[in-house]
Enzyme design. Structure first.
Site, PDB file in Angstrom:
ATOM      1  N   ASP A 657       6.219   2.384   5.996  1.00 12.83           N
ATOM      2  CA  ASP A 657       5.374   3.580   5.978  1.00 12.83           C
ATOM      3  C   ASP A 657       6.112   4.793   5.425  1.00 12.83           C
ATOM      4  O   ASP A 657       5.517   5.647   4.768  1.00 12.83           O
ATOM      5  CB  ASP A 657       4.775   3.877   7.354  1.00 12.83           C
ATOM      6  N   CYS A 658       7.425   4.875   5.662  1.00 14.70           N
ATOM      7  CA  CYS A 658       8.206   5.988   5.116  1.00 14.70           C
ATOM      8  C   CYS A 658       8.306   5.871   3.603  1.00 14.70           C
ATOM      9  O   CYS A 658       8.248   6.882   2.883  1.00 14.70           O
ATOM     10  CB  CYS A 658       9.603   6.003   5.736  1.00 14.70           C
TER      11      CYS A 658
END
Length: 945
Positions: A657-658
């Protein structure tokens, strides 16, 4: 028919032989071709993967077991199924056995809930609430004034100055994003600044009193010290602060003022720093390590330990205990660790704080009733015998990688914590002065309700207080732990155990060394950071001057944060990249990127330097050597180059997700900011090349699990039944890397955005990944329309990710899934127009009945409200009155400075522990303002009634 007869002509022994032979051959082919490590064939199920594996001439895949995917190749899997079905058919069951086996496989893959489905609600819900004394313990102004937050290169310079003349002095990796606190004795430039201090304090106070900290009103800090430092610099540079007398008359004005305030807090390297504390089990582990290493001043100095004592003191509750985190009611786990830390920091046992802490522990049976992680620290300290702790065998790493339960298949945070635990347990490490140290001898009396020497330690291994027992140890795990206890003690097994343990210890130590180098001695998280450091100390013969130990000391400040409640150990070395990526998107949707050109330019520079192993500096570190497929296979590392981290490039662990949010933020600046385009053209900013963007996309594609979802750091390599072997008691869902709604949305929407701008790159694979991902998002939606948020509180957060993920991957706004999600959110809008939840939503897996009752505003909170509005506006919800009420609520809560109040804790991990994100109160209201105006301009463009 002939197939059945042919199978029946063989005996089960024959098929068993072929089964074993298939595993042996597959094991031998597990590194062939190694350059294909982590590559999964396209498809939806085993048979489509198999056909792609066989007939795709343009791609090559691992022929045997792939340690990165945690799976056999489709070829081997088909062979295993044939052998197993052959055993069944050739037995007394005959052809009917094949039907049974087929039905079993169909049930597992099509009927059972997805292993990543969070389930809920829990039957055992949290009943107690934390209670703090109504007092305002103050940090003296003279103590605060000497502290500075150093970032980027200045943080490296400050660290090097502390270790000047020490052999082995070296700090590697990108400095960008690093944030450390240190005291300064000289008169700094900041001390000479001519600003109105009262005005600075008012701006930084977040709506609270400028001085002090009252946990009974809210145990969350609002980062007064850091924010005051940044505002002071901002004003001294001649910039203009928001007008406190001017009240926004429209949503756009509210957004602009929110952006103006937040721009004051940006650091010189482009990121936003903030408090990422909350858990109470982290700092005590650091203090234990510091103590057993002889209390080295260059690890923790007197100024730091003074602030730590203050933090522990202000978070003690009225019942004498401490919670597992700042909003948790008191637990034996939190109390044991914080009590021991207080004593090791020099507080006398007769001090009122200690007396109250002991009284709380005694009510529940003393420290033998604490969780296993606390027991581990007590054993290291010599305040508990190793017989009181269950076995942590490092020999497990010697098993074949394909073994059904291998540590390489565990979630990386779990694996990297139990790795040094296995080394220290296997080495029998105990503080060398434990038998003579007066404090340790006294702790042996203080922590238990019976004589230390008479405690039957072997019988205490499974003891845990109900307060701590979030994930009770299963009967299966108890049996296995009892078997391991015999393995540890039975004399007949000792020659074998000693032989394999020596090999296990050797591998565990090599693995820890690799982790240290891959992360520039930061390590993946605070627990393994401390335990790796202690392991290096042990391996060096208890030599604190050893180069590896010194390099660990230099990175301890990366985890420490100072706020008005004292000094704490954070849950990571910060949330820099995560918060900054969100902030960029918030500024963009509010139409403010070019209104704040310096903010945008600094953000771009930060993202460019933070992409992992993508700059000259990062590639010159030892971490780059471990990116080879040989090292990734040996140490179970996923691909890293091209990803973005949660915190900093030097940390070295990319997350799905980062990476997704970092990629979206980069594309956002590149394609939506005139400032960035002009400065890139003028070569005033370094570029992020298309090749680097492709690297990010490539790593995103590797994260997709077989179920279509995306996990955190790696693919899911294990099985759902691993959770029956969870040994931690206090945490849930720690054993495997599940697919999450948050990780899936972030990665899928990044792929969709990239595909829009660069449609030629891996087009078919991206579209296939998006299609599978959309199906996954639907599969984990709850019957009531919500999604469970695993990394924040909770259902509002999950619904934002779920709705936006579906919409951006092609779902129609009027689809049943979207409608149900919107109806869920609308049903939880509170009377004042806002939405609110606290960490009990996560803990109980059920929407908090009272919302954010304790630390919000009549049950509502600005962060939850913002998430709900982001979700509803992404779905273009037609209930415009609900949108207006939500926006009016946010505008009402906005402070005259443009800031918002710090309310309840917003982050969470592993269901049971809250964690702080002080940036969320600024980023998400700004984002919600911008999106709602863009979506509902006709009702929000002007003045709200």
């Amino acid at each position: 028919k002939n197939y059945f007869f042919t199978m029946m002509e063989f005996t089960p022994i024959t098929f068993l032989f072929f089964l074993i032979l298939t595993i042996i051959v597959g094991d031998k082919m597990s590194k062939t071709p190694l350059e294909s490590l982590g590559r999964r064939p396209m498809g939806h199920d085993l048979w489509s993967w198999f056909l792609n594996f066989i007939f795709n001439d343009n791609e090559y895949y691992i022929l045997g077991y792939d340690s990165s995917l945690g799976a056999w190749s489709p070829l081997i899997r088909v062979m295993l199924h044939i052998c197993i079905s052959g055993i069944i058919v050739s037995s007394i069951l005959g052809p009917i056995g094949l039907l049974i086996y087929g039905a079993f496989c169909f049930y597992i893959h099509n009927i059972l809930p997805n292993v990543s489905h969070p389930g809920g609600p829990r039957s055992r819900k949290i009943q107690r609430v934390p209670k703090f004394s109504d007092s305002v313990p103050n940090l003296p102004a003279k103590d605060i004034s000497s502290w500075r937050c150093f970032v980027a290169q200045s943080s490296h310079d400050e660290t090097l100055s502390k270790f000047e003349g020490v052999p082995g002095m070296q700090i590697t990796g990108e400095s960008c994003g690093r944030q450390i606190w240190s005291t300064v004795s000289h008169v700094s430039a900041e001390a000479k600044m001519k600003v109105d201090e009262e005005f600075v304090k008012k701006l930084a106070a977040g709506g609270r009193e400028p001085e002090g900290f009252n946990p009974s009103q809210n145990p969350n800090s609002c980062d007064k010290i850091f924010r005051a430092q940044q505002i002071r610099k901002f004003l001294n540079d001649g910039n203009i602060a928001p007008n406190l007398q001017s009240k926004p008359k429209s949503v756009k004005e509210a957004a602009r003022k929110a952006g103006q305030f937040y721009s004051m807090l940006q650091t010189e390297d482009g990121h936003w720093a903030g408090d990422y504390g909350g858990p109470h089990f982290l700092m005590p582990g650091l203090i234990v390590a510091w103590y057993v290493m002889g209390k080295p001043e260059n690890m923790l100095d007197q100024d730091q330990t003074k602030m730590m004592r203050h933090y522990i003191s202000v978070h003690q509750q009225t019942d004498g205990g401490w919670g597992t985190h700042i909003e948790s009611p008191s637990t034996i786990f939190g109390t044991t660790l914080m009590y021991v830390a207080l004593r090791l920091l020099g507080v006398d046992k007769h001090d009122e704080r200690c007396q109250k802490g002991r009284a709380f522990m005694e009510q529940f049976g003393g420290a033998v009733m604490t969780g296993s992680w606390a027991k581990f620290y007590l054993c290291l300290l010599g305040a508990m015998e190793w017989d009181g702790h269950n076995s942590v065998p490092c020999e497990m790493f010697l098993l074949p990688n394909w073994f059904p339960f291998h540590p390489g298949r565990l979630w990386c945070h779990c694996r990297m914590v139990y790795l040094p635990m296995s080394y220290l347990y296997g080495s029998g490490f105990v503080y060398s002065e434990a038998e003579t140290d007066p404090t340790i001898l006294s702790l042996r009396e203080e922590l238990y309700i019976q004589d230390y020497k008479k405690i039957p330690w072997k019988k205490t291994r499974h003891m845990v207080a109900g307060l701590d027992n979030y994930s009770p140890i299963t009967l299966v795990m108890r049996v296995l732990q009892n078997i391991l206890a015999r393995y540890e003690r039975w004399s007949i097994l000792q020659p074998f155990k000693n032989y394999v343990r020596s090999k296990g210890l050797k591998f565990a130590f090599e693995y820890m060394e690799a982790e240290d180098l891959q992360t520039n001695f930061i390590d993946i998280g605070p627990v393994n950071k401390v335990l790796n450091m202690l392991s290096m100390y042990h391996a060096s013969g208890n030599n604190i001057a050893d180069q590896r130990v010194v390099r660990h000391f230099m990175r301890v400040p990366d985890y420490l944060w100072l706020a008005e409640d004292g000094m704490k150990m954070q849950g990571y070395n910060g949330s820099q990249c995560w918060d900054t990526s969100f902030a960029i998107q918030a500024f963009e949707e509010a139409g403010l990127l070019d209104e704040f050109p310096e903010v945008s330019s600094k953000c771009w520079a930060f993202l460019e330097r933070t992409q992992i192993l993508s700059t000259k500096t990062s590639q010159s570190s030892a971490a780059y050597e471990f990116e080879s497929v040989e090292n990734r296979d040996k140490y179970y590392r996923h691909l890293s180059q091209g990803g973005w981290p949660f915190s900093t490039s030097a940390h070295g662990w990319p997350i799905s997700d980062c990476t997704g949010e970092g990629l979206k933020a980069s594309l956002c600046l590149l394609h939506h900011s005139k400032t960035i385009k002009e400065r890139l053209k003028a070569k005033k900013l370094l570029p992020i090349s298309e090749k680097r963007l492709q690297d990010a996309v490539n790593i995103c594609l590797t994260y997709q699990n077989e179920d279509g979802g995306f996990a955190t750091y790696e693919n899911n390599r294990g099985f759902g039944w691993y959770e029956f072997l969870n040994p931690s008691e206090v945490f849930g869902a720690i054993m495997i890397d599940y697919s999450y709604v948050e990780c899936s949305m972030a990665t899928l929407t990044a792929l969709a955005d990239f595909h829009q701008y660069y449609p030629a790159h891996r087009s078919a694979e991206i579209q296939h990944a998006i299609m599978k991902g959309r199906k996954f998002l639907k599969s984990i939606q709850q019957p009531d329309g919500s999604w469970y948020g695993s990394w924040a509180c909770c259902f509002c957060y999950g619904c934002w990710f779920g709705i936006e993920g579906l919409i951006k991957t092609g779902e129609n706004e009027d689809s049943p899934n979207i409608k149900r999600a919107c109806n869920f959110l609308l049903s939880h809008q509170r009377e004042n127009g806002g939405w609110g939840e606290d960490f009990t939503s996560c803990y109980d897996k059920d929407y908090a009945e009272k919302g954010m009752g304790a630390y919000g505003d009549k049950g509502s909170g600005v962060v939850n409200t913002s998430w709900a509005l982001l979700a509803l506006s992404a779905a273009k919800c037609d209930n415009k009155e609900a949108i207006k009420r939500g926006i009016k609520y946010l505008m009402k809560r906005q402070l005259p400075s443009g800031d918002f109040p710090q309310e309840g804790i917003s982050g969470v991990f592993n269901h049971a522990c809250g964690i702080t994100y002080t940036a969320y109160r600024n980023v998400f209201p700004l984002w919600a303002f911008g999106r709602c105006v863009a979506t509902y301009g006709e009702i929000l463009d002007g003045k709200l009634d």
